[in-house]
Design an enzyme around this catalytic site. Structure first.
Site, PDB file in Angstrom:
ATOM      1  N   LYS A 183       0.869  -1.180   0.000  1.00 14.53           N
ATOM      2  CA  LYS A 183       0.000   0.000   0.000  1.00 14.53           C
ATOM      3  C   LYS A 183       0.905   1.230   0.000  1.00 14.53           C
ATOM      4  O   LYS A 183       1.544   1.556   0.998  1.00 14.53           O
ATOM      5  CB  LYS A 183      -0.908   0.025   1.244  1.00 14.53           C
ATOM      6  CG  LYS A 183      -2.046   0.996   1.044  1.00 14.53           C
ATOM      7  CD  LYS A 183      -2.367   1.891   2.203  1.00 14.53           C
ATOM      8  CE  LYS A 183      -1.393   2.903   2.627  1.00 14.53           C
ATOM      9  NZ  LYS A 183      -1.348   4.165   1.854  1.00 14.53           N
ATOM     10  N   GLU A 219      11.052   1.243   9.439  1.00 15.41           N
ATOM     11  CA  GLU A 219      12.007   2.304   9.058  1.00 15.41           C
ATOM     12  C   GLU A 219      11.286   3.615   9.351  1.00 15.41           C
ATOM     13  O   GLU A 219      10.414   4.036   8.592  1.00 15.41           O
ATOM     14  CB  GLU A 219      12.334   2.201   7.557  1.00 15.41           C
ATOM     15  CG  GLU A 219      12.968   0.897   7.136  1.00 15.41           C
ATOM     16  CD  GLU A 219      14.448   0.819   7.504  1.00 15.41           C
ATOM     17  OE1 GLU A 219      15.039   1.849   7.836  1.00 15.41           O
ATOM     18  OE2 GLU A 219      14.989  -0.295   7.482  1.00 15.41           O
ATOM     19  N   CYS A 278      14.261  11.241   5.454  1.00 18.71           N
ATOM     20  CA  CYS A 278      14.360  10.739   6.830  1.00 18.71           C
ATOM     21  C   CYS A 278      15.778  10.816   7.385  1.00 18.71           C
ATOM     22  O   CYS A 278      15.969  10.960   8.580  1.00 18.71           O
ATOM     23  CB  CYS A 278      13.847   9.309   6.895  1.00 18.71           C
ATOM     24  SG  CYS A 278      14.712   8.248   5.738  1.00 18.71           S
ATOM     25  N   GLU A 286      11.147  16.371  14.065  1.00 20.53           N
ATOM     26  CA  GLU A 286      11.509  16.286  12.654  1.00 20.53           C
ATOM     27  C   GLU A 286      10.759  17.395  11.892  1.00 20.53           C
ATOM     28  O   GLU A 286       9.532  17.381  11.830  1.00 20.53           O
ATOM     29  CB  GLU A 286      11.063  14.912  12.157  1.00 20.53           C
ATOM     30  CG  GLU A 286      11.790  14.408  10.966  1.00 20.53           C
ATOM     31  CD  GLU A 286      11.330  12.998  10.577  1.00 20.53           C
ATOM     32  OE1 GLU A 286      10.227  12.560  10.973  1.00 20.53           O
ATOM     33  OE2 GLU A 286      12.082  12.329   9.857  1.00 20.53           O
TER      34      GLU A 286
HETATM   35  P1  NAP Z   1       3.195   8.359   7.593  1.00 20.73           P
HETATM   36  O1  NAP Z   1       2.152   9.375   7.814  1.00 20.73           O
HETATM   37  O2  NAP Z   1       3.549   7.456   8.710  1.00 20.73           O
HETATM   38  O3  NAP Z   1       2.734   7.543   6.317  1.00 20.73           O
HETATM   39  C1  NAP Z   1       3.478   6.464   5.815  1.00 20.73           C
HETATM   40  C2  NAP Z   1       2.541   5.416   5.265  1.00 20.73           C
HETATM   41  O4  NAP Z   1       1.717   4.934   6.336  1.00 20.73           O
HETATM   42  C3  NAP Z   1       1.607   5.922   4.182  1.00 20.73           C
HETATM   43  O5  NAP Z   1       1.416   4.906   3.229  1.00 20.73           O
HETATM   44  C4  NAP Z   1       0.326   6.178   4.956  1.00 20.73           C
HETATM   45  O6  NAP Z   1      -0.843   6.080   4.175  1.00 20.73           O
HETATM   46  C5  NAP Z   1       0.352   5.042   5.954  1.00 20.73           C
HETATM   47  N1  NAP Z   1      -0.475   5.271   7.139  1.00 20.73           N
HETATM   48  C6  NAP Z   1      -0.874   6.445   7.679  1.00 20.73           C
HETATM   49  N2  NAP Z   1      -1.619   6.210   8.795  1.00 20.73           N
HETATM   50  C7  NAP Z   1      -1.688   4.869   8.952  1.00 20.73           C
HETATM   51  C8  NAP Z   1      -2.303   4.005   9.915  1.00 20.73           C
HETATM   52  N3  NAP Z   1      -2.985   4.486  10.936  1.00 20.73           N
HETATM   53  N4  NAP Z   1      -2.148   2.680   9.763  1.00 20.73           N
HETATM   54  C9  NAP Z   1      -1.435   2.168   8.732  1.00 20.73           C
HETATM   55  N5  NAP Z   1      -0.841   2.932   7.786  1.00 20.73           N
HETATM   56  C10 NAP Z   1      -0.957   4.260   7.905  1.00 20.73           C
HETATM   57  O7  NAP Z   1       4.571   9.033   7.144  1.00 20.73           O
HETATM   58  P2  NAP Z   1       4.800  10.038   5.953  1.00 20.73           P
HETATM   59  O8  NAP Z   1       4.408  11.392   6.390  1.00 20.73           O
HETATM   60  O9  NAP Z   1       4.231   9.511   4.683  1.00 20.73           O
HETATM   61  O10 NAP Z   1       6.390   9.915   5.744  1.00 20.73           O
HETATM   62  C11 NAP Z   1       7.271  10.686   6.419  1.00 20.73           C
HETATM   63  C12 NAP Z   1       7.891   9.920   7.583  1.00 20.73           C
HETATM   64  O11 NAP Z   1       8.524   8.750   7.103  1.00 20.73           O
HETATM   65  C13 NAP Z   1       8.974  10.719   8.249  1.00 20.73           C
HETATM   66  O12 NAP Z   1       8.894  10.569   9.646  1.00 20.73           O
HETATM   67  C14 NAP Z   1      10.243  10.095   7.720  1.00 20.73           C
HETATM   68  O13 NAP Z   1      11.362  10.275   8.542  1.00 20.73           O
HETATM   69  C15 NAP Z   1       9.847   8.660   7.614  1.00 20.73           C
HETATM   70  N6  NAP Z   1      10.714   7.953   6.662  1.00 20.73           N
HETATM   71  C16 NAP Z   1      11.582   7.041   7.172  1.00 20.73           C
HETATM   72  C17 NAP Z   1      12.445   6.373   6.318  1.00 20.73           C
HETATM   73  C18 NAP Z   1      13.408   5.365   6.854  1.00 20.73           C
HETATM   74  O14 NAP Z   1      13.955   4.602   6.067  1.00 20.73           O
HETATM   75  N7  NAP Z   1      13.628   5.284   8.146  1.00 20.73           N
HETATM   76  C19 NAP Z   1      12.405   6.617   4.939  1.00 20.73           C
HETATM   77  C20 NAP Z   1      11.499   7.561   4.456  1.00 20.73           C
HETATM   78  C21 NAP Z   1      10.646   8.206   5.347  1.00 20.73           C
HETATM   79  P3  NAP Z   1      -1.541   7.399   3.529  1.00 20.73           P
HETATM   80  O15 NAP Z   1      -0.476   8.065   2.739  1.00 20.73           O
HETATM   81  O16 NAP Z   1      -2.612   6.829   2.710  1.00 20.73           O
HETATM   82  O17 NAP Z   1      -1.999   8.235   4.680  1.00 20.73           O
END
Ligand code: NAP
Length: 482
Positions: free
Chosen positions: A182, A257, A291, A386
């Protein structure tokens, strides 16, 4: 893209489930927007639990045959996808820029990086070796087999829409697992474009499935489906914790991650030009929406003013614009919410007394100018949370011990960077930093052959290299009496 049923507003795409392009059951869709124009560019299916269950069932049904294929056959499909990614790199990069906003040069680099995970996994598929262990008694033999885990459910973010998928899918498929992904709601098109390449490479139906829609009900199905053996997630720490709790009931493996708060340390003995150049490369990549990009820049007092001058010169020269323009170095923020967070962090720091040396402004309601701050008080939000934007807060320090303590004073532990010419310090500091990835005189540590992942609240598990593949196998002991 698949099934281009134009509706006037853009293309209407479908999901890839069980080897077929398919819409949501009720026909619902949601919009994907270009962050540079906020215009709708496509509509994708708005799926829910029923479609998720079908995708997971398809992955479960496809698993035994895929797992039983010789590793070389699985590898050859991955090699085919790798070749297609390279031959279609520009189209894939343009799609990525249009849905994510990042500069086209960065999108091309991401496609190459994403493809490199596919190639690495294809090469490594044939090296998932077992072992034999000497027995302690006569008449016994001990074998260790490595076998694919089963069905993997992957949830990915918008900031690296292609690479965060291949970093999971490629090792999973190489190991013999089947996958349901997803992708993030902002960037589903890159995921669907990858599915097209796997389809063209004749991946059997059900081995890879891509579903778009409401994350919570879809994740609930993933967590409750008996055949899912692993949840592979990249995204925020908050959602990572929700998934880990949800995975507990079925004791599913999790790989998380998550977010970070990277320190970028410059010692006075460093090459300041290289450090400033590295800081710009690292901090402003993807407009700071990375990230592992620097969140706090610590500079040893003696070098502070000289370094800041070099950083400001370079940051203020960055070209802000639409990512499709070849000259652009800073693209738009992903959406209004992302921009709002940067504005709030900046205002918080400014109110507490921080000085803005360049940038500090919103441009055309979509971009944030590359910004350098000094005099940032320790309690400022930007030094703890962040920001996910192009803002570099610079903080002076006196000693190595002090900066290591400051660097480690966070619940996060994803990536840290430091610049020094002192070899003994290089080893001391690299070992003392509580981070899964350390860049010593190196602002870009991510490579497909090395482990990538965080400590503490930045997650668990590793992607990349042999470690990334090991995450998708079970280790089985076969004890034989002869
Ligand atoms: P996010 O809000 O956690 O969303 C990531 C994914 O999770 C999306 O596909 C989102 O779907 C889904 N999601 C949201 N709420 C959910 C729930 N309650 N249950 C299951 N899935 C859910 O994060 P983001 O804003 O997209 O990404 C930014 C974050 O990712 C930052 O904190 C960044 O540091 C981190 N990141 C980490 C890495 C690493 O390798 N450590 C790499 C890249 C990014 P929807 O989009 O449909 O809401």
């Amino acid at each position: 893209m698949n099934s281009a049923a134009g509706d006037g507003a853009g293309i209407q795409t479908l999901n890839w489930i069980n080897g077929k392009w398919t819409g949501a059951d009720g026909g619902a869709t949601f919009a994907v927007r270009n962050p540079a124009t906020r215009e709708e560019i496509a509509r994708v299916p708005d799926c829910g639990p029923a479609e998720a269950r079908r995708a997971l069932d398809a992955a479960a049904a496809a698993f035994p045959a895929w797992a039983a294929l010789p590793a070389l056959d699985r590898a050859n499909i991955l090699f085919n996808v790798y070749a297609q990614m390279l031959s279609q790199a520009r189209e894939l990069a343009m799609l990525l820029t249009v849905e994510n906003g990042k500069p086209i040069k960065e999108s091309l680099a991401e496609i190459q990086y994403a493809a490199d995970f596919v190639r690495w996994s294809a090469e490594e598929a044939r090296r998932v070796y077992g072992e034999t262990i000497p027995a302690s008694v006569v008449g016994k033999r001990h074998l260790v087999l490595k076998q694919p885990l089963g069905v993997v459910a992957a949830i990915t973010p918008w900031n690296f829409p292609s690479a965060m998928i291949t970093r999971k899918v490629a090792p999973a498929l190489a190991a013999g697992c089947t996958v349901v992904i997803k992708p993030a709601e902002q960037t589903p098109l890159s995921a669907l474009a990858l599915a097209e390449l796997f389809a063209a490479a004749k991946l059997p139906p059900g081995v890879l499935n891509v579903i778009t829609g409401n994350p919570e009900p879809i994740a609930k199905e993933m967590l409750s489906h008996a055949k899912v053996r692993k949840i592979a997630f990249t995204g925020s720490t908050e959602v990572g914790k929700i998934l880990m709790r949800g995975a507990a009931d079925g004791l599913k493996r999790v790989a998380l991650e998550l977010g970070g708060h990277a320190p970028f340390i410059v010692f006075a003995d460093a090459d300041l030009d290289k450090a400033a150049e590295g800081c710009v490369t690292n901090k402003f990549r993807n407009s700071g929406q990375t990230c592992i990009c620097a969140n706090r820049v610590y500079v040893q007092q003696e070098a502070h003013d000289a370094f800041v001058k070099k950083l400001v010169e370079r940051a203020s020269a960055l070209v802000v614009g639409d990512g499709l323009d070849e000259k652009t170095q800073i693209g738009p923020m992903i959406d209004e919410q992302g921009l709002k967070k940067v504005v709030e962090h900046l205002e918080d720091a400014r109110k507490r007394g921080a000085k803005v040396l360049c940038g500090g402004r919103v441009k055309d309601e979509r971009w944030y100018e590359p910004t350098v701050l000094t005099n940032v008080p320790p309690e400022s939000r930007i030094l703890h949370e962040e920001t996910f934007g192009p803002v570099a807060p610079v903080v002076p320090f006196k000693t190595e011990d002090e900066v290591v303590r400051l660097a480690n004073d966070t619940p996060y532990g994803l990536a840290a960077y430091f610049y020094t010419k002192d070899v003994s310090r290089l080893f001391r500091v690299a070992e003392a930093l509580e981070y899964g990835i350390v860049g010593a005189n190196d602002p870009s540590p991510g490579v497909p052959q090395a482990p990538f992942g965080g400590m503490k609240e930045s997650g668990m598990g590793r992607e990349g290299g042999k470690w990334g593949l090991e995450e998708y196998v079970e280790v089985k002991h076969v004890s034989i009496g002869i």
